[in-house]
Design an enzyme around this catalytic site. Structure first.
Site, mmCIF file in Angstrom:
data_model
loop_
_atom_site.group_PDB
_atom_site.id
_atom_site.type_symbol
_atom_site.label_atom_id
_atom_site.label_comp_id
_atom_site.label_asym_id
_atom_site.label_seq_id
_atom_site.Cartn_x
_atom_site.Cartn_y
_atom_site.Cartn_z
ATOM 1 N N THR A 1 14.319 -41.365 -31.659
ATOM 2 C CA THR A 1 14.249 -40.678 -32.951
ATOM 3 C C THR A 1 14.541 -39.188 -32.804
ATOM 4 O OG1 THR A 1 12.639 -39.921 -34.597
ATOM 5 C CG2 THR A 1 11.733 -40.674 -32.527
ATOM 6 N N ASP A 2 15.031 -38.589 -33.875
ATOM 7 C CA ASP A 2 15.241 -37.132 -33.854
ATOM 8 C C ASP A 2 13.911 -36.378 -33.779
ATOM 9 O OD1 ASP A 2 14.297 -37.608 -36.442
ATOM 10 O OD2 ASP A 2 15.939 -36.569 -37.458
ATOM 11 N N GLU A 3 12.798 -37.099 -34.033
ATOM 12 C CA GLU A 3 11.493 -36.416 -34.034
ATOM 13 C C GLU A 3 11.108 -35.924 -32.641
ATOM 14 O OE1 GLU A 3 8.448 -38.073 -36.581
ATOM 15 O OE2 GLU A 3 9.947 -39.083 -37.795
ATOM 16 N N TYR B 1 3.028 -39.797 -32.536
ATOM 17 C CA TYR B 1 4.193 -40.702 -32.616
ATOM 18 C C TYR B 1 5.372 -40.113 -31.851
ATOM 19 C CZ TYR B 1 8.571 -42.552 -34.504
ATOM 20 O OH TYR B 1 9.838 -43.059 -34.621
ATOM 21 N N ALA C 1 5.462 -37.738 -29.697
ATOM 22 C CA ALA C 1 5.165 -37.545 -28.269
ATOM 23 C C ALA C 1 5.335 -38.864 -27.510
ATOM 24 C CB ALA C 1 3.754 -37.003 -28.101
ATOM 25 N N LYS D 1 7.300 -41.375 -28.373
ATOM 26 C CA LYS D 1 8.733 -41.718 -28.315
ATOM 27 C C LYS D 1 9.442 -40.863 -27.262
ATOM 28 C CE LYS D 1 10.784 -44.198 -30.621
ATOM 29 N NZ LYS D 1 11.078 -45.654 -30.471
ATOM 30 N N VAL E 1 2.887 -36.721 -53.001
ATOM 31 C CA VAL E 1 3.798 -35.842 -52.256
ATOM 32 C C VAL E 1 2.951 -34.899 -51.411
ATOM 33 C CG1 VAL E 1 5.492 -33.976 -52.493
ATOM 34 C CG2 VAL E 1 5.655 -36.016 -53.944
ATOM 35 N N TYR E 2 3.204 -34.902 -50.087
ATOM 36 C CA TYR E 2 2.404 -34.069 -49.180
ATOM 37 C C TYR E 2 2.770 -32.589 -49.370
ATOM 38 C CZ TYR E 2 1.678 -38.470 -46.538
ATOM 39 O OH TYR E 2 1.380 -39.759 -46.152
ATOM 40 N N ASP F 1 -1.599 -31.850 -47.348
ATOM 41 C CA ASP F 1 -0.473 -31.992 -46.426
ATOM 42 C C ASP F 1 -0.863 -32.796 -45.184
ATOM 43 O OD1 ASP F 1 2.103 -31.662 -45.615
ATOM 44 O OD2 ASP F 1 2.044 -29.475 -45.491
HETATM 45 P P1 NAD Z 1 8.930 -50.750 -38.158
HETATM 46 O O1 NAD Z 1 7.538 -50.231 -38.021
HETATM 47 O O2 NAD Z 1 9.435 -51.153 -39.493
HETATM 48 O O3 NAD Z 1 9.141 -52.003 -37.182
HETATM 49 C C1 NAD Z 1 8.604 -52.055 -35.898
HETATM 50 C C2 NAD Z 1 8.612 -53.502 -35.435
HETATM 51 O O4 NAD Z 1 8.128 -53.528 -34.084
HETATM 52 C C3 NAD Z 1 7.707 -54.415 -36.259
HETATM 53 O O5 NAD Z 1 8.377 -55.619 -36.558
HETATM 54 C C4 NAD Z 1 6.527 -54.675 -35.336
HETATM 55 O O6 NAD Z 1 5.906 -55.943 -35.541
HETATM 56 C C5 NAD Z 1 7.184 -54.587 -33.973
HETATM 57 N N1 NAD Z 1 6.227 -54.237 -32.911
HETATM 58 C C6 NAD Z 1 5.277 -53.271 -32.940
HETATM 59 N N2 NAD Z 1 4.579 -53.282 -31.790
HETATM 60 C C7 NAD Z 1 5.104 -54.265 -31.020
HETATM 61 C C8 NAD Z 1 4.829 -54.747 -29.719
HETATM 62 N N3 NAD Z 1 3.844 -54.220 -28.980
HETATM 63 N N4 NAD Z 1 5.578 -55.754 -29.231
HETATM 64 C C9 NAD Z 1 6.573 -56.295 -29.978
HETATM 65 N N5 NAD Z 1 6.877 -55.888 -31.218
HETATM 66 C C10 NAD Z 1 6.146 -54.881 -31.732
HETATM 67 O O7 NAD Z 1 9.836 -49.615 -37.505
HETATM 68 P P2 NAD Z 1 11.325 -49.155 -37.858
HETATM 69 O O8 NAD Z 1 11.287 -48.122 -38.906
HETATM 70 O O9 NAD Z 1 12.173 -50.360 -38.044
HETATM 71 O O10 NAD Z 1 11.720 -48.435 -36.499
HETATM 72 C C11 NAD Z 1 12.337 -49.159 -35.438
HETATM 73 C C12 NAD Z 1 12.620 -48.208 -34.289
HETATM 74 O O11 NAD Z 1 13.474 -47.153 -34.723
HETATM 75 C C13 NAD Z 1 11.371 -47.527 -33.732
HETATM 76 O O12 NAD Z 1 11.490 -47.465 -32.345
HETATM 77 C C14 NAD Z 1 11.400 -46.134 -34.333
HETATM 78 O O13 NAD Z 1 10.789 -45.209 -33.475
HETATM 79 C C15 NAD Z 1 12.905 -45.892 -34.423
HETATM 80 N N6 NAD Z 1 13.349 -44.979 -35.501
HETATM 81 C C16 NAD Z 1 12.959 -45.182 -36.794
HETATM 82 C C17 NAD Z 1 13.445 -44.344 -37.789
HETATM 83 C C18 NAD Z 1 13.075 -44.570 -39.239
HETATM 84 O O14 NAD Z 1 13.473 -43.760 -40.085
HETATM 85 N N7 NAD Z 1 12.381 -45.637 -39.601
HETATM 86 C C19 NAD Z 1 14.305 -43.295 -37.464
HETATM 87 C C20 NAD Z 1 14.668 -43.109 -36.132
HETATM 88 C C21 NAD Z 1 14.199 -43.971 -35.155
HETATM 89 P P1 TYD Z 2 7.879 -40.753 -43.585
HETATM 90 O O1 TYD Z 2 8.641 -41.727 -44.408
HETATM 91 O O2 TYD Z 2 6.491 -41.091 -43.149
HETATM 92 O O3 TYD Z 2 8.806 -40.421 -42.310
HETATM 93 P P2 TYD Z 2 8.656 -39.257 -41.184
HETATM 94 O O4 TYD Z 2 7.324 -38.654 -41.267
HETATM 95 O O5 TYD Z 2 8.855 -40.019 -39.925
HETATM 96 O O6 TYD Z 2 9.763 -38.291 -41.470
HETATM 97 O O7 TYD Z 2 7.806 -39.382 -44.374
HETATM 98 C C1 TYD Z 2 8.997 -38.716 -44.785
HETATM 99 C C2 TYD Z 2 8.579 -37.408 -45.409
HETATM 100 O O8 TYD Z 2 7.857 -37.680 -46.608
HETATM 101 C C3 TYD Z 2 7.640 -36.583 -44.541
HETATM 102 O O9 TYD Z 2 7.951 -35.208 -44.709
HETATM 103 C C4 TYD Z 2 6.262 -36.887 -45.085
HETATM 104 C C5 TYD Z 2 6.545 -37.116 -46.568
HETATM 105 N N1 TYD Z 2 5.650 -38.068 -47.267
HETATM 106 C C6 TYD Z 2 5.041 -37.711 -48.456
HETATM 107 O O10 TYD Z 2 5.213 -36.584 -48.959
HETATM 108 N N2 TYD Z 2 4.227 -38.625 -49.081
HETATM 109 C C7 TYD Z 2 4.009 -39.846 -48.559
HETATM 110 O O11 TYD Z 2 3.222 -40.647 -49.171
HETATM 111 C C8 TYD Z 2 4.652 -40.223 -47.348
HETATM 112 C C9 TYD Z 2 4.449 -41.584 -46.751
HETATM 113 C C10 TYD Z 2 5.471 -39.298 -46.733
#
Ligand code: NAD
Ligand code: TYD
Length: 339
Positions: free
Chosen positions: A125-127, A153, A155, A157, A209-210, A275
Site C-alpha cells: 500500500t502507499d500508506e 496497519y 507499520a 504492511k 466525516v472524520y 478525527d
Molecule cells: P479486505 O479486508 O477487503 O480483504 C482481506 C481478505 O483477507 C479477506 O477476505 C479476509 O478474510 C482475508 N484474510 C484476513 N486475514 C487472513 C488470514 N490470516 N489468512 C487468510 N486470509 C485472511 O482487504 P482489501 O481492501 O481487499 O485489501 C487487499 C490487500 O490490498 C491488502 O493487503 C491491503 O493491504 C492492500 N491494499 C488495499 C487498498 C485498499 O484501498 N483497499 C489499497 C492498497 C493496498
Molecule cells: P478508509 O476508507 O478507511 O481508507 P484509508 O484510511 O486506508 O485511507 O478512509 C479513507 C478516508 O476517509 C480517510 O481519510 C478516513 C476517512 N473516513 C471518514 O472520514 N469517515 C469514515 O467513516 C471512514 C471509514 C473513513
C-alpha cells in the site's frame, strides 16, 4: 499457470480472481482465505463453480496448513492480498495486524522457499510512505520515498514489505511488490469510506466525516489495480517495487458530496465526527515507473468509476445488506458445511 491468490474472498482479491478467470481461462486459481469478518463467500459466488477455480479456507499464518497446501498445489505464482486492512481496526486492535500481515507474509515466503516458486507478489500500500502535507501538491510518493508509517496497519504492511525484500536478497525468492493508492469499486466492505457512505446515504443515515473532511486520498478503480498486478506478475522485474495510482486525488468531503449528489440525497446527512488518531493528511502516487517499464495506465476516471460503483451498490443491495446485518457469517456453513 497456477496461481494461489490469498485474501480472494475480500475486496481487491475477489476482483482479482474474476480478472484472472475472465482473461486467462487456461490459468488455474486457488483462492486461500481465512474468511475473517472481511471475507465473504458471496463475493466468490460467480467463481466457485468454474472448473479452473478452487477455494481453500485457511489462515496464511498457519504454517502447517500452508506448507501442505503448497505441497499439494505446487503453485507457479502466489499473489498475497490477505491482510487485516482497516486502519481504524488497527488502532483498536494492533496485534491481529501483526499476526496476519507480518507473520502470515513470512509463512508464505517460507513456503515459497521450501517448495519453489516462479513469483511471489506482495500487494502492499502507499500508506507505507506515510503522508504528504496538504500545502505541497507538487509532492508525490515514488518507489524511493522513505518508509514512514503512521498507523499500526501501515507499520505492519511496511514490515511485511521489508521481509519480502529480505527474502529476495538473502534467499533469492523471486519477489515483486506493488504499492497502490486507495481502491474503490464492487465488493468493497462497507466499513471503508466510499461503500459506507453509499450504504448510509441509501438508508438516510448520517455520513460520519472524520475531522474537517479535508484529508486527501488518491482513488483508483479496483479493476485498474488488478490490471497493474497482472502486468507485474507476468512482465515485472524480480526484486522490484512498483507504485500504482492514477492521479485521482480528492478530499474526503469532495468524495462524500459526490456520492450524495449522485444519489439525490441532501448534504445535511453529513456529520463531522472526532478525527482518527494519527490521521494521514494526503496520499498521492507517482506511477511513472510502472507506466514507463510495463506500459500500465489506468482506464477509469474517478467520475466514471464512482458512478459505476454506486450503480453496483444499487444493483447488489443484498450483498452489502447481508454483511451489515451479519447474515453472511452463516453463509459459508450453509453453502459448504456438508461438502
Ligand atoms: P479486505 O479486508 O477487503 O480483504 C482481506 C481478505 O483477507 C479477506 O477476505 C479476509 O478474510 C482475508 N484474510 C484476513 N486475514 C487472513 C488470514 N490470516 N489468512 C487468510 N486470509 C485472511 O482487504 P482489501 O481492501 O481487499 O485489501 C487487499 C490487500 O490490498 C491488502 O493487503 C491491503 O493491504 C492492500 N491494499 C488495499 C487498498 C485498499 O484501498 N483497499 C489499497 C492498497 C493496498
Ligand atoms: P478508509 O476508507 O478507511 O481508507 P484509508 O484510511 O486506508 O485511507 O478512509 C479513507 C478516508 O476517509 C480517510 O481519510 C478516513 C476517512 N473516513 C471518514 O472520514 N469517515 C469514515 O467513516 C471512514 C471509514 C473513513
Amino acid at each position: 499457470m497456477k496461481l494461489i491468490v490469498t485474501g480472494g474472498a475480500g475486496f481487491i482479491g475477489g476482483n482479482f480472481v474474476y480478472y484472472i478467470l475472465n482473461r486467462y481461462p487456461e490459468d488455474q486459481v486457488v483462492c486461500v482465505d481465512a474468511l475473517t469478518y472481511a471475507g465473504n463467500m458471496e463475493t466468490l459466488s460467480g467463481a466457485i463453480n468454474r472448473p479452473n477455480f478452487k477455494f481453500v479456507k485457511a489462515d496464511i499464518a498457519d504454517r502447517e496448513t500452508i506448507y501442505a497446501l503448497f505441497e499439494e498445489e505446487k503453485p507457479d505464482v502466489v499473489v498475497n492480498f490477505a491482510a487485516e486492512s482497516h486502519v481504524d481496526r488497527s488502532i483498536t486492535d494492533p496485534e491481529l495486524f501483526l499476526r496476519t500481515n507480518i507473520i502470515g507474509t513470512s509463512v508464505l515466503l517460507d513456503a515459497c522457499r521450501k517448495y519453489g516458486i516462479q513469483r511471489y507478489h506482495q500487494v502492499s500500500t502507499d500508506e507505507v510512505y506515510g503522508d504528504l502535507p496538504l500545502d505541497r501538491p507538487d509532492l508525490f510518493f515514488t518507489e524511493t520515498s522513505p518508509i514512514h508509517t503512521s498507523s499500526p496497519y501501515s507499520a505492519s504492511k511496511a514490515s511485511a514489505d521489508l521481509l519480502v525484500q529480505a527474502y529476495h536478497r538473502t534467499f533469492q525468492v523471486p519477489v515483486t511488490i506493488s504499492r497502490c493508492s486507495n481502491n474503490y469499486g464492487p465488493y468493497h466492505f462497507p466499513e471503508k469510506l466510499i461503500p459506507l457512505m453509499i450504504a448510509n446515504a441509501l438508508n438516510d443515515k448520517p455520513l460520519p466525516v472524520y475531522g474537517k473532511g479535508e484529508n486527501v486520498r488518491d482513488w483508483l478503480y479496483v479493476e485498474d489495480h488488478c490490471s497493474a498486478i497482472d502486468l507485474i506478475i507476468r512482465k515485472g522485474r524480480v526484486g522490484e517495487i512498483y507504485n500504482i495510482g492514477g492521479h485521482n486525488e480528492r478530499t474526503n468531503l469532495q468524495v462524500v458530496k459526490t456520492i450524495l449528489k449522485e444519489l439525490g440525497k441532501p448534504e445535511s446527512l453529513i456529520r463531522y465526527v472526532t478525527d482518527r488518531p494519527g490521521h494521514d493528511m494526503r496520499y498521492a502516487i507517482d506511477p511513472t515507473k510502472i507506466h514507463e517499464e510495463l506500459g500500465w495506465l489506468p482506464v477509469t476516471k474517478f467520475d466514471d468509476g464512482i458512478q459505476k460503483t454506486i450503480q453496483w451498490y444499487l444493483d447488489n443491495r443484498a450483498w452489502w445488506e447481508h454483511i451489515m446485518s451479519g447474515e453472511y457469517q452463516t453463509y459459508y456453513q450453509k453453502m459448504y458445511g456438508n461438502r
